[in-house]
Design a protein around this motif. Structure first.
Motif, PDB file in Angstrom:
ATOM      1  N   THR A 113       0.841  -1.193   0.000  1.00 25.11           N
ATOM      2  CA  THR A 113       0.000   0.000   0.000  1.00 25.11           C
ATOM      3  C   THR A 113       0.878   1.246   0.000  1.00 25.11           C
ATOM      4  OG1 THR A 113      -0.149   0.074   2.416  1.00 25.11           O
ATOM      5  CG2 THR A 113      -1.879  -1.148   1.250  1.00 25.11           C
ATOM      6  N   PHE A 114       0.340   2.291  -0.606  1.00 24.42           N
ATOM      7  CA  PHE A 114       1.032   3.576  -0.725  1.00 24.42           C
ATOM      8  C   PHE A 114       0.099   4.661  -0.189  1.00 24.42           C
ATOM      9  CE2 PHE A 114       2.170   0.770  -4.204  1.00 24.42           C
ATOM     10  CZ  PHE A 114       3.557   0.799  -4.182  1.00 24.42           C
ATOM     11  N   THR A 115       0.601   5.495   0.713  1.00 22.12           N
ATOM     12  CA  THR A 115      -0.184   6.588   1.280  1.00 22.12           C
ATOM     13  C   THR A 115       0.683   7.846   1.268  1.00 22.12           C
ATOM     14  OG1 THR A 115      -1.221   5.003   2.778  1.00 22.12           O
ATOM     15  CG2 THR A 115      -1.536   7.324   3.272  1.00 22.12           C
ATOM     16  N   VAL A 116       0.123   8.930   0.766  1.00 23.07           N
ATOM     17  CA  VAL A 116       0.862  10.201   0.766  1.00 23.07           C
ATOM     18  C   VAL A 116       1.212  10.557   2.205  1.00 23.07           C
ATOM     19  CG1 VAL A 116       0.745  12.666   0.232  1.00 23.07           C
ATOM     20  CG2 VAL A 116      -0.273  11.002  -1.334  1.00 23.07           C
ATOM     21  N   LYS A 117       2.454  10.963   2.413  1.00 30.01           N
ATOM     22  CA  LYS A 117       2.900  11.335   3.763  1.00 30.01           C
ATOM     23  C   LYS A 117       2.046  12.479   4.276  1.00 30.01           C
ATOM     24  CE  LYS A 117       7.452   9.489   3.549  1.00 30.01           C
ATOM     25  NZ  LYS A 117       8.697   9.425   4.214  1.00 30.01           N
ATOM     26  N   PRO A 118       1.656  12.422   5.559  1.00 32.62           N
ATOM     27  CA  PRO A 118       0.722  13.418   6.096  1.00 32.62           C
ATOM     28  C   PRO A 118       1.253  14.851   6.075  1.00 32.62           C
ATOM     29  CG  PRO A 118       1.333  11.787   7.790  1.00 32.62           C
ATOM     30  CD  PRO A 118       2.011  11.409   6.527  1.00 32.62           C
ATOM     31  N   ASP A 119       2.572  15.032   6.138  1.00 34.99           N
ATOM     32  CA  ASP A 119       3.119  16.395   6.143  1.00 34.99           C
ATOM     33  C   ASP A 119       3.343  16.952   4.736  1.00 34.99           C
ATOM     34  OD1 ASP A 119       5.134  14.605   5.611  1.00 34.99           O
ATOM     35  OD2 ASP A 119       6.658  15.653   6.788  1.00 34.99           O
ATOM     36  N   LEU A 120       3.001  16.195   3.715  1.00 37.27           N
ATOM     37  CA  LEU A 120       3.161  16.637   2.334  1.00 37.27           C
ATOM     38  C   LEU A 120       1.848  17.285   1.879  1.00 37.27           C
ATOM     39  CD1 LEU A 120       5.255  16.436  -0.041  1.00 37.27           C
ATOM     40  CD2 LEU A 120       3.945  14.453  -0.802  1.00 37.27           C
ATOM     41  N   ALA A 136      -2.620  11.396  -4.153  1.00 34.63           N
ATOM     42  CA  ALA A 136      -3.254  10.449  -3.230  1.00 34.63           C
ATOM     43  C   ALA A 136      -4.137   9.458  -3.981  1.00 34.63           C
ATOM     44  CB  ALA A 136      -4.060  11.189  -2.169  1.00 34.63           C
ATOM     45  N   GLU A 137      -4.930   9.963  -4.920  1.00 42.52           N
ATOM     46  CA  GLU A 137      -5.813   9.104  -5.703  1.00 42.52           C
ATOM     47  C   GLU A 137      -5.006   8.109  -6.546  1.00 42.52           C
ATOM     48  OE1 GLU A 137      -9.026   9.561  -9.362  1.00 42.52           O
ATOM     49  OE2 GLU A 137      -8.388  11.344  -8.245  1.00 42.52           O
ATOM     50  N   THR A 138      -3.947   8.603  -7.179  1.00 45.61           N
ATOM     51  CA  THR A 138      -3.114   7.729  -8.014  1.00 45.61           C
ATOM     52  C   THR A 138      -2.474   6.627  -7.181  1.00 45.61           C
ATOM     53  OG1 THR A 138      -2.653   9.555  -9.534  1.00 45.61           O
ATOM     54  CG2 THR A 138      -1.144   7.670  -9.595  1.00 45.61           C
ATOM     55  N   LEU A 139      -1.915   6.992  -6.033  1.00 45.39           N
ATOM     56  CA  LEU A 139      -1.273   5.987  -5.184  1.00 45.39           C
ATOM     57  C   LEU A 139      -2.268   4.960  -4.659  1.00 45.39           C
ATOM     58  CD1 LEU A 139       1.277   8.154  -3.171  1.00 45.39           C
ATOM     59  CD2 LEU A 139       1.756   6.531  -5.010  1.00 45.39           C
ATOM     60  N   SER A 140      -3.451   5.405  -4.260  1.00 45.46           N
ATOM     61  CA  SER A 140      -4.442   4.456  -3.721  1.00 45.46           C
ATOM     62  C   SER A 140      -4.932   3.474  -4.776  1.00 45.46           C
ATOM     63  CB  SER A 140      -5.624   5.202  -3.097  1.00 45.46           C
ATOM     64  OG  SER A 140      -6.403   5.824  -4.102  1.00 45.46           O
ATOM     65  N   HIS A 141      -4.909   3.864  -6.046  1.00 42.52           N
ATOM     66  CA  HIS A 141      -5.344   2.973  -7.122  1.00 42.52           C
ATOM     67  C   HIS A 141      -4.290   1.922  -7.476  1.00 42.52           C
ATOM     68  CE1 HIS A 141      -8.694   5.596  -7.486  1.00 42.52           C
ATOM     69  NE2 HIS A 141      -9.097   5.129  -8.638  1.00 42.52           N
ATOM     70  N   HIS A 142      -3.104   2.072  -6.939  1.00 41.96           N
ATOM     71  CA  HIS A 142      -2.031   1.143  -7.312  1.00 41.96           C
ATOM     72  C   HIS A 142      -1.601   0.242  -6.166  1.00 41.96           C
ATOM     73  CE1 HIS A 142      -1.650   2.485 -11.379  1.00 41.96           C
ATOM     74  NE2 HIS A 142      -1.812   3.720 -10.941  1.00 41.96           N
ATOM     75  N   THR A 143      -2.538  -0.031  -5.262  1.00 42.85           N
ATOM     76  CA  THR A 143      -2.295  -1.043  -4.240  1.00 42.85           C
ATOM     77  C   THR A 143      -2.139  -2.380  -4.945  1.00 42.85           C
ATOM     78  OG1 THR A 143      -3.553   0.143  -2.566  1.00 42.85           O
ATOM     79  CG2 THR A 143      -3.329  -2.232  -2.259  1.00 42.85           C
ATOM     80  N   THR A 144      -1.135  -3.145  -4.550  1.00 49.59           N
ATOM     81  CA  THR A 144      -0.869  -4.449  -5.165  1.00 49.59           C
ATOM     82  C   THR A 144      -1.251  -5.542  -4.183  1.00 49.59           C
ATOM     83  OG1 THR A 144       0.958  -3.562  -6.457  1.00 49.59           O
ATOM     84  CG2 THR A 144       0.950  -5.926  -6.092  1.00 49.59           C
TER      85      THR A 144
END
Length: 177
Positions: A93-100, A148-156
């Motif tokens: 899973t990929f999640t944008v860092k909260p401080d970004l 955020a949307e792009t990263l969440s769509h690429h969960t493997t």
């Protein structure tokens, strides 16, 4: 007399040949029984992706439980040996860092690759059919407001069940996310 000897010899050879065939039919070769599965998993990610995202890798441990590790460097590797029958696999899973706080003007390159290799073994350590599952992504110029949307769509998610006869099937695992 010579003809009789020749006929007897041919008849004896024919009976011996038939006897061997019967022996093979009554004792078919045994199917291999697999006792352990070795799973090797790895992930390689770009430094930029590591800088902008929290990356968590989930996998099945030796006891068949789901565990996870946060990636803290661009390379992650794990080798797990489990008794068969078992489930194995990995998820990322990929999640944008909260401080970004990216804006639409910010552009990011997202690049990662991974590989899951599974090999069943018999009790004599004879390997069965190895499976390599390769995955990855290479996106350039992803807008910050879409990150955020792009990263969440690429969960493997990759998951298999292995049986004692070495058969592998796709399965599902409750990864916990």
């Amino acid at each position: 007399m010579m003809k009789k000897f020749l006929y007897l010899t041919i008849a004896a050879l024919a009976l011996v040949a038939c006897g061997d065939d019967d022996h093979e039919e009554n004792n078919p070769p045994q199917e291999k029984q697999y006792t352990k599965l070795v799973t090797r998993a790895n992930m390689d990610i770009s430094q930029e992706l590591l800088n902008i995202a929290d990356i968590t890798v989930y996998y099945m441990n030796e006891a068949g439980e789901v565990v996870n590790e946060r990636m803290t460097s661009p390379v992650w590797e794990k080798t797990v040996t489990q008794p068969i029958p078992c489930k194995t696999g990995m998820a990322v899973t990929f999640t944008v860092k909260p401080d970004l706080n990216p804006t639409a003007e910010d552009k990011f390159d997202i690049k990662y690759s991974g590989k899951l290799t599974t090999t069943p073994y018999t009790k004599n350590n004879d390997p069965g059919a190895m499976l390599n599952k390769v995955f990855g992504l290479d996106l350039k110029g992803v807008r910050g407001d879409k990150l955020a949307e792009t990263l969440s769509h690429h969960t493997t998610k990759i998951a298999y069940t292995y049986t004692t006869d070495g058969k592998r099937e796709d399965t599902s695992i409750q990864w916990g996310f």
